[in-house]
Design an enzyme around this catalytic site. Structure first.
Site, short mmCIF file in Angstrom:
data_model
loop_
_atom_site.label_atom_id
_atom_site.label_comp_id
_atom_site.label_asym_id
_atom_site.label_seq_id
_atom_site.Cartn_x
_atom_site.Cartn_y
_atom_site.Cartn_z
N ASP A 34 2.45 -43.42 -0.70
CA ASP A 34 1.17 -43.37 -1.41
C ASP A 34 1.31 -43.92 -3.02
OD1 ASP A 34 -1.82 -42.52 -0.64
OD2 ASP A 34 -1.71 -42.67 -2.72
N ASN A 91 -8.56 -39.46 7.03
CA ASN A 91 -9.75 -39.30 6.38
C ASN A 91 -10.54 -40.44 7.35
OD1 ASN A 91 -9.19 -37.30 4.46
ND2 ASN A 91 -8.47 -38.90 3.20
N VAL A 100 -9.89 -46.74 2.03
CA VAL A 100 -9.14 -47.88 2.71
C VAL A 100 -9.51 -48.05 4.16
CG1 VAL A 100 -7.22 -49.44 2.97
CG2 VAL A 100 -7.52 -48.00 0.85
N HIS A 104 -4.98 -45.00 8.46
CA HIS A 104 -3.86 -44.44 7.99
C HIS A 104 -3.83 -42.89 8.15
CE1 HIS A 104 -6.95 -44.80 5.11
NE2 HIS A 104 -6.29 -43.74 4.28
N HIS A 106 -2.13 -39.60 6.59
CA HIS A 106 -1.33 -39.14 5.32
C HIS A 106 -0.47 -38.08 5.59
CE1 HIS A 106 -4.33 -40.50 1.85
NE2 HIS A 106 -5.08 -40.54 2.93
P1 AMP Z 1 -8.39 -42.49 1.93
O1 AMP Z 1 -8.80 -41.82 0.82
O2 AMP Z 1 -7.82 -41.80 3.17
O3 AMP Z 1 -8.60 -43.84 2.50
O4 AMP Z 1 -6.73 -42.97 1.25
C1 AMP Z 1 -6.43 -44.11 0.73
C2 AMP Z 1 -5.04 -43.77 0.03
O5 AMP Z 1 -4.46 -45.22 0.12
C3 AMP Z 1 -5.01 -43.28 -1.34
O6 AMP Z 1 -4.42 -42.00 -1.19
C4 AMP Z 1 -4.57 -44.23 -2.45
O7 AMP Z 1 -3.83 -43.72 -3.20
C5 AMP Z 1 -3.87 -45.03 -1.43
N1 AMP Z 1 -3.56 -46.59 -1.68
C6 AMP Z 1 -4.34 -47.25 -2.16
N2 AMP Z 1 -3.91 -48.55 -2.57
C7 AMP Z 1 -2.49 -48.46 -2.29
C8 AMP Z 1 -1.31 -49.55 -2.48
N3 AMP Z 1 -1.60 -50.62 -2.72
N4 AMP Z 1 -0.24 -48.86 -2.02
C9 AMP Z 1 -0.05 -47.40 -1.68
N5 AMP Z 1 -1.09 -46.71 -1.46
C10 AMP Z 1 -2.24 -47.21 -1.92
#
Ligand code: AMP
Ligand code: ZN
Length: 118
Positions: A34, A91, A100, A104, A106
Protein backbone atom coordinates in the site's frame (compact mmCIF):
# COMPACT_ATOMS: atom_id res chain seq x y z
CA UNK A 1 -10.35 -14.71 -18.52
CA UNK A 2 -8.78 -11.52 -17.16
CA UNK A 3 -10.79 -8.35 -17.81
CA UNK A 4 -9.29 -4.96 -17.17
CA UNK A 5 -10.50 -1.37 -16.97
CA UNK A 6 -8.29 1.14 -18.81
CA UNK A 7 -8.97 3.80 -16.15
CA UNK A 8 -8.37 1.60 -13.10
CA UNK A 9 -5.20 2.28 -11.11
CA UNK A 10 -4.99 -1.30 -9.79
CA UNK A 11 -5.43 -2.77 -13.30
CA UNK A 12 -2.48 -0.56 -14.32
CA UNK A 13 -0.41 -1.90 -11.39
CA UNK A 14 -1.28 -5.51 -12.31
CA UNK A 15 -0.21 -4.87 -15.92
CA UNK A 16 2.93 -3.01 -14.71
CA UNK A 17 1.88 0.15 -16.54
CA UNK A 18 2.58 2.15 -13.37
CA UNK A 19 5.19 1.33 -10.72
CA UNK A 20 4.42 -0.39 -7.44
CA UNK A 21 6.14 -2.74 -5.03
CA UNK A 22 4.67 -6.08 -6.06
CA UNK A 23 5.27 -8.74 -3.41
CA UNK A 24 3.41 -11.61 -5.11
CA UNK A 25 1.92 -12.28 -8.55
CA UNK A 26 0.53 -15.31 -10.33
CA UNK A 27 -1.93 -15.75 -13.20
CA UNK A 28 -4.94 -14.93 -11.00
CA UNK A 29 -3.74 -12.74 -8.11
CA UNK A 30 -1.43 -9.75 -7.54
CA UNK A 31 -0.27 -8.31 -4.19
CA UNK A 32 1.58 -5.03 -3.72
CA UNK A 33 2.54 -2.69 -0.89
CA UNK A 34 0.00 0.00 0.00
CA UNK A 35 1.24 3.48 -0.95
CA UNK A 36 0.12 4.91 2.43
CA UNK A 37 0.71 2.10 4.92
CA UNK A 38 -1.11 2.19 8.26
CA UNK A 39 0.87 -0.74 9.71
CA UNK A 40 4.42 -2.12 9.33
CA UNK A 41 2.95 -4.69 6.92
CA UNK A 42 0.24 -3.24 4.68
CA UNK A 43 -0.23 -5.15 1.45
CA UNK A 44 -3.15 -5.03 -0.97
CA UNK A 45 -4.16 -8.34 -2.55
CA UNK A 46 -6.28 -8.16 -5.69
CA UNK A 47 -7.67 -10.46 -8.37
CA UNK A 48 -6.03 -9.80 -11.74
CA UNK A 49 -9.46 -9.45 -13.29
CA UNK A 50 -11.36 -6.19 -12.70
CA UNK A 51 -14.17 -6.61 -10.15
CA UNK A 52 -15.23 -3.18 -8.74
CA UNK A 53 -16.30 -4.25 -5.25
CA UNK A 54 -17.46 -7.12 -3.07
CA UNK A 55 -21.09 -6.10 -3.54
CA UNK A 56 -20.61 -6.27 -7.32
CA UNK A 57 -19.10 -9.75 -7.20
CA UNK A 58 -21.18 -12.90 -7.59
CA UNK A 59 -20.98 -16.67 -7.30
CA UNK A 60 -18.93 -16.85 -10.51
CA UNK A 61 -16.14 -15.14 -8.52
CA UNK A 62 -16.33 -17.45 -5.49
CA UNK A 63 -13.26 -19.55 -6.31
CA UNK A 64 -11.20 -16.52 -7.37
CA UNK A 65 -12.02 -14.58 -4.19
CA UNK A 66 -11.06 -17.66 -2.16
CA UNK A 67 -7.72 -17.71 -3.94
CA UNK A 68 -7.17 -14.00 -3.17
CA UNK A 69 -7.83 -14.72 0.52
CA UNK A 70 -5.49 -17.74 0.54
CA UNK A 71 -2.81 -15.68 -1.23
CA UNK A 72 -3.12 -13.29 1.74
CA UNK A 73 -2.41 -16.14 4.16
CA UNK A 74 0.61 -17.23 2.08
CA UNK A 75 1.99 -13.67 1.95
CA UNK A 76 1.50 -13.35 5.73
CA UNK A 77 3.62 -16.51 6.15
CA UNK A 78 6.25 -15.20 3.70
CA UNK A 79 6.41 -11.87 5.57
CA UNK A 80 6.59 -13.75 8.89
CA UNK A 81 3.54 -12.18 10.53
CA UNK A 82 1.51 -15.38 10.70
CA UNK A 83 2.71 -16.16 14.24
CA UNK A 84 2.25 -12.63 15.59
CA UNK A 85 -1.11 -12.25 13.83
CA UNK A 86 -2.66 -10.17 11.11
CA UNK A 87 -5.97 -8.86 9.78
CA UNK A 88 -7.45 -9.01 6.28
CA UNK A 89 -10.02 -6.30 5.48
CA UNK A 90 -12.29 -5.54 2.53
CA UNK A 91 -13.79 -2.05 2.41
CA UNK A 92 -17.05 -1.88 0.47
CA UNK A 93 -18.72 1.38 -0.50
CA UNK A 94 -18.90 4.85 0.97
CA UNK A 95 -19.39 4.14 4.68
CA UNK A 96 -16.37 1.81 4.65
CA UNK A 97 -14.31 4.47 2.87
CA UNK A 98 -13.66 2.47 -0.30
CA UNK A 99 -11.65 4.74 -2.59
CA UNK A 100 -10.41 2.37 -5.30
CA UNK A 101 -13.09 0.46 -7.18
CA UNK A 102 -11.12 -2.69 -7.97
CA UNK A 103 -11.79 -5.14 -5.16
CA UNK A 104 -8.82 -5.45 -2.83
CA UNK A 105 -8.06 -7.20 0.44
CA UNK A 106 -5.91 -5.21 2.89
CA UNK A 107 -3.37 -7.41 4.71
CA UNK A 108 -2.37 -5.62 7.94
CA UNK A 109 0.16 -6.74 10.51
CA UNK A 110 3.42 -6.14 12.30
CA UNK A 111 1.78 -4.27 15.17
CA UNK A 112 -1.13 -4.75 17.54
CA UNK A 113 -4.29 -3.89 15.64
CA UNK A 114 -7.34 -2.15 17.03
CA UNK A 115 -10.77 -2.86 15.62
CA UNK A 116 -10.79 0.18 13.33
CA UNK A 117 -8.32 0.09 10.46
CA UNK A 118 -8.24 3.81 9.69
P1 AMP B 1 -9.74 1.51 0.14
O1 AMP B 1 -9.93 2.69 1.04
O2 AMP B 1 -10.09 0.19 0.79
O3 AMP B 1 -10.39 1.67 -1.22
O4 AMP B 1 -8.18 1.39 -0.06
C1 AMP B 1 -7.48 1.88 -1.15
C2 AMP B 1 -6.03 1.78 -0.78
O5 AMP B 1 -5.26 1.89 -1.97
C3 AMP B 1 -5.54 2.87 0.17
O6 AMP B 1 -5.03 2.28 1.36
C4 AMP B 1 -4.45 3.59 -0.63
O7 AMP B 1 -3.36 3.99 0.16
C5 AMP B 1 -4.07 2.53 -1.65
N1 AMP B 1 -3.52 3.03 -2.91
C6 AMP B 1 -4.04 3.97 -3.72
N2 AMP B 1 -3.27 4.14 -4.81
C7 AMP B 1 -2.24 3.25 -4.69
C8 AMP B 1 -1.10 2.93 -5.49
N3 AMP B 1 -0.86 3.56 -6.65
N4 AMP B 1 -0.25 1.99 -5.05
C9 AMP B 1 -0.47 1.37 -3.86
N5 AMP B 1 -1.53 1.61 -3.08
C10 AMP B 1 -2.39 2.54 -3.47
ZN1 ZN C 1 -9.19 -2.73 -12.08
Amino acid sequence: MVNHDENCIFCKIIRKEIPSEIVYQDEKVTAFKDLSPIAPVHVLIVPNTHIPSLSESSSEHAELLGEVLLAGAKIARDLKIDQSGYRIVVNNGADAGQTVFHIHFHLLGGRELHFKTQ
